[in-house]
Design a protein around this motif. Structure first.
Motif, PDB file in Angstrom:
ATOM      1  N   TYR A 166     -28.131   3.029  21.316  1.00  0.00           N
ATOM      2  CA  TYR A 166     -26.995   2.247  21.796  1.00  0.00           C
ATOM      3  C   TYR A 166     -26.109   1.963  20.581  1.00  0.00           C
ATOM      4  CZ  TYR A 166     -29.138   1.528  26.356  1.00  0.00           C
ATOM      5  OH  TYR A 166     -29.667   1.716  27.617  1.00  0.00           O
ATOM      6  N   LEU A 167     -24.907   2.512  20.579  1.00  0.00           N
ATOM      7  CA  LEU A 167     -24.080   2.522  19.372  1.00  0.00           C
ATOM      8  C   LEU A 167     -23.529   1.158  18.987  1.00  0.00           C
ATOM      9  CD1 LEU A 167     -22.178   5.887  19.955  1.00  0.00           C
ATOM     10  CD2 LEU A 167     -23.976   5.427  18.283  1.00  0.00           C
ATOM     11  N   ASN A 168     -23.503   0.214  19.897  1.00  0.00           N
ATOM     12  CA  ASN A 168     -22.986  -1.116  19.553  1.00  0.00           C
ATOM     13  C   ASN A 168     -24.052  -2.028  18.954  1.00  0.00           C
ATOM     14  OD1 ASN A 168     -20.439  -0.450  20.315  1.00  0.00           O
ATOM     15  ND2 ASN A 168     -20.390  -1.675  22.184  1.00  0.00           N
ATOM     16  N   CYS A 169     -25.323  -1.780  19.309  1.00  0.00           N
ATOM     17  CA  CYS A 169     -26.384  -2.666  18.828  1.00  0.00           C
ATOM     18  C   CYS A 169     -27.445  -1.959  18.009  1.00  0.00           C
ATOM     19  CB  CYS A 169     -27.041  -3.393  19.987  1.00  0.00           C
ATOM     20  SG  CYS A 169     -27.833  -2.285  21.201  1.00  0.00           S
ATOM     21  N   GLY A 170     -27.590  -0.627  18.174  1.00  0.00           N
ATOM     22  CA  GLY A 170     -28.549   0.126  17.378  1.00  0.00           C
ATOM     23  C   GLY A 170     -29.934   0.243  17.973  1.00  0.00           C
ATOM     24  N   HIS A 171     -30.186  -0.311  19.163  1.00  0.00           N
ATOM     25  CA  HIS A 171     -31.509  -0.205  19.774  1.00  0.00           C
ATOM     26  C   HIS A 171     -31.751   1.234  20.239  1.00  0.00           C
ATOM     27  CE1 HIS A 171     -31.244  -4.706  20.192  1.00  0.00           C
ATOM     28  NE2 HIS A 171     -32.478  -4.537  19.743  1.00  0.00           N
ATOM     29  N   VAL A 172     -32.929   1.749  19.900  1.00  0.00           N
ATOM     30  CA  VAL A 172     -33.292   3.130  20.239  1.00  0.00           C
ATOM     31  C   VAL A 172     -34.191   3.110  21.468  1.00  0.00           C
ATOM     32  CG1 VAL A 172     -34.407   5.235  19.449  1.00  0.00           C
ATOM     33  CG2 VAL A 172     -33.103   3.830  17.833  1.00  0.00           C
ATOM     34  N   ALA A 174     -20.467   3.739  29.588  1.00  0.00           N
ATOM     35  CA  ALA A 174     -21.041   2.574  28.912  1.00  0.00           C
ATOM     36  C   ALA A 174     -22.296   2.101  29.638  1.00  0.00           C
ATOM     37  CB  ALA A 174     -20.016   1.456  28.841  1.00  0.00           C
ATOM     38  N   ARG A 175     -23.242   1.602  28.860  1.00  0.00           N
ATOM     39  CA  ARG A 175     -24.487   1.083  29.418  1.00  0.00           C
ATOM     40  C   ARG A 175     -24.804  -0.261  28.768  1.00  0.00           C
ATOM     41  NH1 ARG A 175     -28.457   5.338  31.492  1.00  0.00           N
ATOM     42  NH2 ARG A 175     -27.191   7.210  31.741  1.00  0.00           N
ATOM     43  N   ARG A 176     -25.517  -1.081  29.515  1.00  0.00           N
ATOM     44  CA  ARG A 176     -25.936  -2.379  28.992  1.00  0.00           C
ATOM     45  C   ARG A 176     -27.344  -2.248  28.421  1.00  0.00           C
ATOM     46  NH1 ARG A 176     -24.951  -7.862  32.227  1.00  0.00           N
ATOM     47  NH2 ARG A 176     -22.853  -7.104  31.737  1.00  0.00           N
ATOM     48  N   CYS A 177     -27.495  -2.616  27.164  1.00  0.00           N
ATOM     49  CA  CYS A 177     -28.790  -2.526  26.504  1.00  0.00           C
ATOM     50  C   CYS A 177     -29.753  -3.520  27.153  1.00  0.00           C
ATOM     51  CB  CYS A 177     -28.653  -2.822  25.018  1.00  0.00           C
ATOM     52  SG  CYS A 177     -30.227  -2.892  24.136  1.00  0.00           S
ATOM     53  N   PRO A 178     -30.918  -3.085  27.611  1.00  0.00           N
ATOM     54  CA  PRO A 178     -31.860  -3.995  28.259  1.00  0.00           C
ATOM     55  C   PRO A 178     -32.517  -4.988  27.297  1.00  0.00           C
ATOM     56  CG  PRO A 178     -32.821  -1.824  28.030  1.00  0.00           C
ATOM     57  CD  PRO A 178     -31.400  -1.700  27.610  1.00  0.00           C
ATOM     58  N   ILE A 179     -32.361  -4.766  25.996  1.00  0.00           N
ATOM     59  CA  ILE A 179     -32.980  -5.656  25.023  1.00  0.00           C
ATOM     60  C   ILE A 179     -32.047  -6.799  24.639  1.00  0.00           C
ATOM     61  CG2 ILE A 179     -33.922  -5.811  22.687  1.00  0.00           C
ATOM     62  CD1 ILE A 179     -34.943  -2.995  22.971  1.00  0.00           C
ATOM     63  N   CYS A 180     -30.786  -6.452  24.277  1.00  0.00           N
ATOM     64  CA  CYS A 180     -29.847  -7.491  23.832  1.00  0.00           C
ATOM     65  C   CYS A 180     -28.700  -7.717  24.812  1.00  0.00           C
ATOM     66  CB  CYS A 180     -29.299  -7.141  22.456  1.00  0.00           C
ATOM     67  SG  CYS A 180     -28.282  -5.638  22.436  1.00  0.00           S
ATOM     68  N   LEU A 181     -28.661  -6.898  25.886  1.00  0.00           N
ATOM     69  CA  LEU A 181     -27.657  -7.016  26.958  1.00  0.00           C
ATOM     70  C   LEU A 181     -26.234  -6.723  26.488  1.00  0.00           C
ATOM     71  CD1 LEU A 181     -28.963 -10.193  28.841  1.00  0.00           C
ATOM     72  CD2 LEU A 181     -29.526  -7.783  29.228  1.00  0.00           C
ATOM     73  N   GLU A 182     -26.085  -6.074  25.347  1.00  0.00           N
ATOM     74  CA  GLU A 182     -24.749  -5.692  24.875  1.00  0.00           C
ATOM     75  C   GLU A 182     -24.361  -4.365  25.505  1.00  0.00           C
ATOM     76  OE1 GLU A 182     -22.179  -5.129  20.746  1.00  0.00           O
ATOM     77  OE2 GLU A 182     -24.189  -6.017  20.704  1.00  0.00           O
ATOM     78  N   THR A 183     -23.134  -4.274  25.959  1.00  0.00           N
ATOM     79  CA  THR A 183     -22.652  -3.077  26.637  1.00  0.00           C
ATOM     80  C   THR A 183     -21.922  -2.164  25.655  1.00  0.00           C
ATOM     81  OG1 THR A 183     -22.406  -4.273  28.714  1.00  0.00           O
ATOM     82  CG2 THR A 183     -21.204  -2.204  28.509  1.00  0.00           C
ATOM     83  N   GLY A 184     -22.205  -0.871  25.748  1.00  0.00           N
ATOM     84  CA  GLY A 184     -21.543   0.086  24.874  1.00  0.00           C
ATOM     85  C   GLY A 184     -22.014   1.499  25.144  1.00  0.00           C
ATOM     86  N   PRO A 185     -21.470   2.472  24.411  1.00  0.00           N
ATOM     87  CA  PRO A 185     -21.860   3.872  24.619  1.00  0.00           C
ATOM     88  C   PRO A 185     -23.242   4.158  24.035  1.00  0.00           C
ATOM     89  CG  PRO A 185     -20.322   3.699  22.798  1.00  0.00           C
ATOM     90  CD  PRO A 185     -20.422   2.321  23.400  1.00  0.00           C
ATOM     91  N   VAL A 201     -24.276   2.734  12.591  1.00  0.00           N
ATOM     92  CA  VAL A 201     -25.068   1.658  13.170  1.00  0.00           C
ATOM     93  C   VAL A 201     -26.468   1.695  12.562  1.00  0.00           C
ATOM     94  CG1 VAL A 201     -25.830   3.097  15.114  1.00  0.00           C
ATOM     95  CG2 VAL A 201     -25.840   0.613  15.345  1.00  0.00           C
ATOM     96  N   ARG A 202     -27.057   0.509  12.368  1.00  0.00           N
ATOM     97  CA  ARG A 202     -28.435   0.427  11.888  1.00  0.00           C
ATOM     98  C   ARG A 202     -29.374   0.606  13.070  1.00  0.00           C
ATOM     99  NH1 ARG A 202     -32.474  -3.464  11.113  1.00  0.00           N
ATOM    100  NH2 ARG A 202     -31.153  -5.091  12.057  1.00  0.00           N
ATOM    101  N   LEU A 203     -30.385   1.455  12.908  1.00  0.00           N
ATOM    102  CA  LEU A 203     -31.292   1.791  13.995  1.00  0.00           C
ATOM    103  C   LEU A 203     -32.407   0.751  14.129  1.00  0.00           C
ATOM    104  CD1 LEU A 203     -31.619   5.619  13.285  1.00  0.00           C
ATOM    105  CD2 LEU A 203     -30.159   4.512  14.983  1.00  0.00           C
ATOM    106  N   ILE A 204     -32.718   0.401  15.370  1.00  0.00           N
ATOM    107  CA  ILE A 204     -33.796  -0.544  15.655  1.00  0.00           C
ATOM    108  C   ILE A 204     -34.782   0.145  16.581  1.00  0.00           C
ATOM    109  CG2 ILE A 204     -34.401  -2.826  16.537  1.00  0.00           C
ATOM    110  CD1 ILE A 204     -31.478  -3.654  16.074  1.00  0.00           C
TER     111      ILE A 204
END
Length: 454
Positions: free
Chosen positions: A346-352, A366-377, A445-448
């Motif tokens: 997730y390019l806005n938050c870095g969650h893999v 765009a998708r909402r990250c299920p971990i931090c709920l941030e939306t992005g590509p 982005v930093r990868l998590i």
């Protein structure tokens, strides 16, 4: 006399009659005995390496595969015999195309056309102290490294440019045989008849008795200010190199008639990390010394293996992810495609995570990250495997936005700060592994990862 004594005497006789054993002189074995004359087979077999030219935008290979002189990188080795040339004499002619130097296919010369009936011919003679290497779009034999226009993004066999802006004989490099650390670049290369022609409309000038000029779209160079390895180098300034090797500020536009101002405190000597732009493709120069301090391909592959050994998981599907070395779907043990193992970032938050439908917006990428709920590509994650682009050997904890190529923190931040010529007048930061323009700020982005959870 016993059997053991007989064997001992036989070995002793052989030891005195046999020729002395020879050793290598590379520091790993005892030195060669001084009284022995070296034979041809004892000559050093290791090649002297000047450096490498690597095309930005290719992650270690060309899409159809590296073939012959067309490949993603070119290694410059010291030639068996000198191939360089140096300036000899110049004179004015009224019929340049029928002059002796132009007609002689073994005589290197540069023709500066001043008018229809006048040209300055500069002759070149063999130089025993240098080796010459030529780069360009032409597939003719004088070109050592054939370079085509780079298509940004994921490469396919069908990626073609309708019209190239790279010169057929773009530039040449002269490497010092006595000091392999010195390699100089010059605009334009000699064609199959050993000639370089600068037509009447080409930018050219005379300074006293000397004459020089620029090619149509120019050859631009960029020196890092500081050591490339380590990622601490400050950003340089793009300059243009002339046919004679002079350094000038950029023209107002790529093919403008008026040359830039001379830059006296910079030279055409390539440094580790120097960029060379051919107007359609950008090359990175890595010196042999600099490459010795960079990670190897096996080191990068091991880092991928180490990451995969941590068994990173998708927090939604709870399946194990496998980081690939190429932008492609991964394969399972039976050879079947296993898209479920392909990691996405997730390019806005870095969650893999893996591929799933959770959080997908209607009719949107765009998708909402299920971990931090941030939306992005989101984008597929893969390893940047070309070692020449790395400025250090750290872990691959960052990725470029928007392509998803992984690399070390210093490497990603370095390239995000380097502006590459784009088009005729603009400069943009790109991913060195695929030449995709970086998006947003800071462009990475930093990868998590969710790994080592067992």
């Amino acid at each position: 006399m016993g059997w053991s004594m007989f064997i001992y005497l036989q070995r002793l006789t052989y030891a005195f009659s046999a020729k002395p054993k020879r050793y290598s002189s590379d520091g790993t074995d005892p030195p060669i005995l001084e009284e022995q004359e070296p034979t041809p087979s004892d000559k050093p077999k290791t090649l002297v390496k000047y450096g490498e030219l690597v095309i930005l935008g290719y992650n270690g290979f060309l899409p159809p595969g590296d073939r012959g002189r067309r490949r993603s990188k070119f290694v410059l080795y010291k030639r068996p015999t000198p191939s360089g040339v140096k300036r000899s004499k110049h004179y004015v002619v009224t019929t340049p195309h029928s002059s002796k130097a132009i007609l002689d296919t073994k005589q290197h010369s540069i023709s500066y056309t001043l008018s229809r009936n006048q040209a300055v011919i500069v002759e070149y003679m063999p130089d025993e102290e240098t080796d010459m290497f030529q780069i360009g779009r032409s597939s003719e034999s004088p070109i050592d490294f054939v370079v085509m226009d780079t298509v940004a993004g994921e490469k396919t066999r069908d990626s073609k440019m309708e019209q190239s802006t790279i010169s057929r004989f773009a530039c040449r490099i002269l490497a010092d045989r006595a000091n392999p650390r010195i390699a100089r670049i010059y605009a334009a290369g000699f064609d199959g008849s050993c000639n370089i022609f600068l037509g009447e409309k080409a930018t050219k000038w005379q300074d006293g008795r000397e004459i020089d000029g620029l090619t149509t779209n120019g050859i631009l160079i960029w020196h890092p200010r500081g050591a490339f390895c380590g990622g601490e180098a400050k950003m340089g300034i793009w300059r243009e190199v002339s046919v004679g090797g002079g350094i000038y500020s950029l023209r107002h536009s790529r093919s403008a008639q008026q040359k830039g101002e001379p830059v006296e405190d910079e030279s055409n000597v390539l440094q580790d990390g120097t960029l060379i732009d051919l107007c359609g493709a950008t090359l990175l120069w890595r010196s042999a010394e600099g490459l010795s301090k960079s990670p190897t391909k096996s080191h990068l592959e091991k880092m991928v293996d180490d990451l995969n050994a941590g068994r990173p998981q998708c927090p939604v599907g709870l399946n194990t992810l496998v980081i690939p070395r190429r932008v492609t779907v991964t394969m399972n043990e039976s050879g079947a495609v296993n898209e479920n193992q392909q990691p996405y970032v997730y390019l806005n938050c870095g969650h893999v995570q893996g591929h799933h439908d959770w959080g997908q917006e209607d009719d949107s990428e765009a998708r909402r990250c299920p971990i931090c709920l941030e939306t992005g590509p989101i984008v597929k994650l893969c390893m940047g495997i070309e070692p020449a682009f790395y400025v250090d050997s750290g872990p691959p904890t960052f990725a470029f936005n928007p392509c998803g190529h992984m690399a070390t923190e210093k490497t990603v931040k370095y390239w995000a700060s380097v502006l590459i010529p784009h088009g005729t007048n603009s400069f943009e930061a790109v991913c060195p592994f695929c030449a995709t323009l970086l998006a947003g700020q800071p462009g990475y982005v930093r990868l998590i990862f969710q790994d080592n959870v067992d």
